[in-house]
Every structure is written in C-alpha cells, then in structure tokens.
Design an enzyme around this catalytic site. Structure first.
Site, mmCIF file in Angstrom:
data_model
loop_
_atom_site.group_PDB
_atom_site.id
_atom_site.type_symbol
_atom_site.label_atom_id
_atom_site.label_comp_id
_atom_site.label_asym_id
_atom_site.label_seq_id
_atom_site.Cartn_x
_atom_site.Cartn_y
_atom_site.Cartn_z
ATOM 1 N N SER A 265 0.813 -1.218 0.000
ATOM 2 C CA SER A 265 0.000 0.000 0.000
ATOM 3 C C SER A 265 0.841 1.260 0.000
ATOM 4 C CB SER A 265 -0.944 -0.004 1.203
ATOM 5 O OG SER A 265 -1.785 -1.132 1.180
ATOM 6 N N HIS B 99 1.242 4.825 4.328
ATOM 7 C CA HIS B 99 0.535 5.380 3.181
ATOM 8 C C HIS B 99 0.923 6.838 2.947
ATOM 9 C CE1 HIS B 99 -2.931 2.274 3.920
ATOM 10 N NE2 HIS B 99 -1.779 1.716 3.579
#
Length: 286
Positions: free
Chosen positions: A207, A264
């Site tokens: 991610s 992220h």
C-alpha cells in the site's frame, strides 16, 4: 506480434486527444519516452501505417469516425502485456510467492524473517525488537521486505491490482529500471514512516508503494502531461478519500484490523517529491 514505431514527436506535443481516439477505437498502443521524444508504438506494420494516416488527418483526435475497414485492430494479450512490463510482473510474482510461503500471512515463523524488525511470539503476546538492534545484526533486507507481506486474500488482491495498473504506466514511461528504483524507494520511505510514527510493530503490504506510485504519476502529470500518467477519472479522488477514511481510525474501531496509515502518507509524500523532480526534468528537457 512485433511492436512498430508509428510516431516520434517532441515531449511538448500534446498527444492526449489522439490517444483518446485510439482508446475509443480500441487500437492497442503504448507511448514511451526515448531520446527526448515521445514514441507511439502499435503492434504490426500494417496497423502502424493506418494509424499514421489517421494521425495525419486527425492529430488532435477530433471526431474521426472509425479506422479503415481493411484493418482489424489487435488487442494485446495478457502474455504480451507481461512481456512488455517485466518489472511489474516480477514484482507481483515475488509478492505471490511470499504470500504462499507465509500462508496468507498466517505463518509467523516465516513472516518474522521479512518484517521490518525481528520479533518473537510467546502465547498470544508478540515481543518486537528495535530497529537499531535489527540493523546491528546485519539484517538490512528488512528495510524493504515488509512490502512483500500481505495478510489475507483481499489485502493481496487489492494491492496487486493497483500495482499492475500503476506499475505498468511508470514502466512504459520511465522504463524497467525507473519502476524498480521507485518501488524500492517508496517501500523504504513508507516502512521508515510507519516505524517512526508507531514504533516497533508488525505491518506489511504494497500500500505504501502504491501511494508513492500514485503521487508520482499525479505530480509528474501536472508538470509534464503525457498519456501514460493520465489516470482514469475519479481514481485520484477515490484513493485520497480512502486514505482520509483510514486515518479516521474507523477500521480499528470496527475491529477490522490496524491500518498502516503512516506508511501510506510517507509513500504518498515521497511519490509527490519524485513526481515533482521527474516532471520538472521532463519539462526542462522539452
């Protein structure tokens, strides 16, 4: 089928309208950057000639109707896409292998060799070491390998699909070495960001890398527009909205599991920086 060069044009020439036309007509193609030029490729010499004629008549895309009926556009097979995106394919293959070896994130005896810091399990408790001790023992691979760990099929599927979508774009535009370098950089940055924010913890997944690729395409496209980095409508908004939702902590509250939000954000900021640098260089070259 052998790829054939259709056009070689300056980087500042806007091909967006013509590329949109090719997409509407379902003509397989790709655009790369070589020697300070943007190069348009299609499979087969006959199709290349027809596309050249189409560009001569409609360089801005316009309302061009259809290609001459003498040519049947050929859609790229999945095998052809794999061959044209070797780093993207290799990265996903490695991720799938790790997923199998770690038993979908359930085999902690294997995961402990790939996590950012080493750990041991004692019943239901996990005891993690600190980064300085991990690096002091020479286990430098841990700085990168957490991006290969995935916990569950949904985690793997979502990350794999987005890496396939974004990775191929960057590999087409900036080459295999470019994608590999960016993947490693975003993996490193996102892992460090998560450790800096949360301390020793068990996390993993692509991610952070994906948000890095997203940020890179986003800012690069703003500075040096090109067909490869033009994302489908709504993708950027959806990804950023998902990031904000995750940062609210709602998934932890609903006991769906912890989200590595710092990874992220770290990946996204690093990707925006590389997109800024890359876009400025491309713009200066043009």
């Amino acid at each position: 089928m052998t790829a054939v060069v259709v056009l070689r044009l300056p980087l500042d020439r806007d091909l967006s309208g013509f590329i949109a036309l090719l997409q509407r007509l379902r003509v397989p193609h790709r655009v790369s950057e070589e020697g300070g030029e943007q190069v348009l490729w299609v499979p087969g010499q006959e199709l290349a000639e027809q596309v050249r004629e189409l560009y001569a008549r409609h360089p801005q895309g316009d309302d061009a109707g259809e290609l001459p009926p003498s040519v049947s556009p050929v859609r790229e097979s999945f095998a052809t896409q794999l061959r044209s995106s070797p780093v993207t394919a290799l990265m996903l293959l490695t991720t799938f292998i790790v997923f199998a070896v770690t038993l979908a994130g359930e085999n902690f005896s294997t995961i402990r060799w790939l996590s950012f810091v080493d750990f041991r399990l004692d019943g239901e408790h996990i005891y993690l070491t600190y980064l300085d001790a991990t690096l002091g023992s020479g286990q430098w691979w841990r700085l990168i390998t957490p991006m290969l760990i995935h916990f569950g099929w949904l985690h793997l599927a979502m990350n794999s699909l987005w890496y396939w979508e974004l990775g191929r774009r960057i590999e087409f535009r900036q080459g295999a070495i470019g994608l590999l370098g960016l993947t490693l950089l975003f993996g490193l940055a996102s892992n460090f960001a998560q450790y800096w924010w949360a301390g020793p913890s068990l996390f993993g997944g692509l991610s952070g890398v994906l948000y890095g690729l997203l940020g890179h395409c986003w800012i690069y496209q703003r500075l040096a527009p090109n067909p490869a980095y033009r994302l489908p409508p709504g993708v950027l908004v959806m990804m950023l909205a998902w990031l904000l939702i995750c940062m609210t902590g709602i998934f932890e509250l609903l006991q769906f599991g912890a989200i590595a939000n710092a990874a992220h954000v770290g990946g996204l900021l690093t990707g925006c920086l590389t997109g800024l640098l890359g876009g400025m260089l491309a713009r200066r070259s043009a």
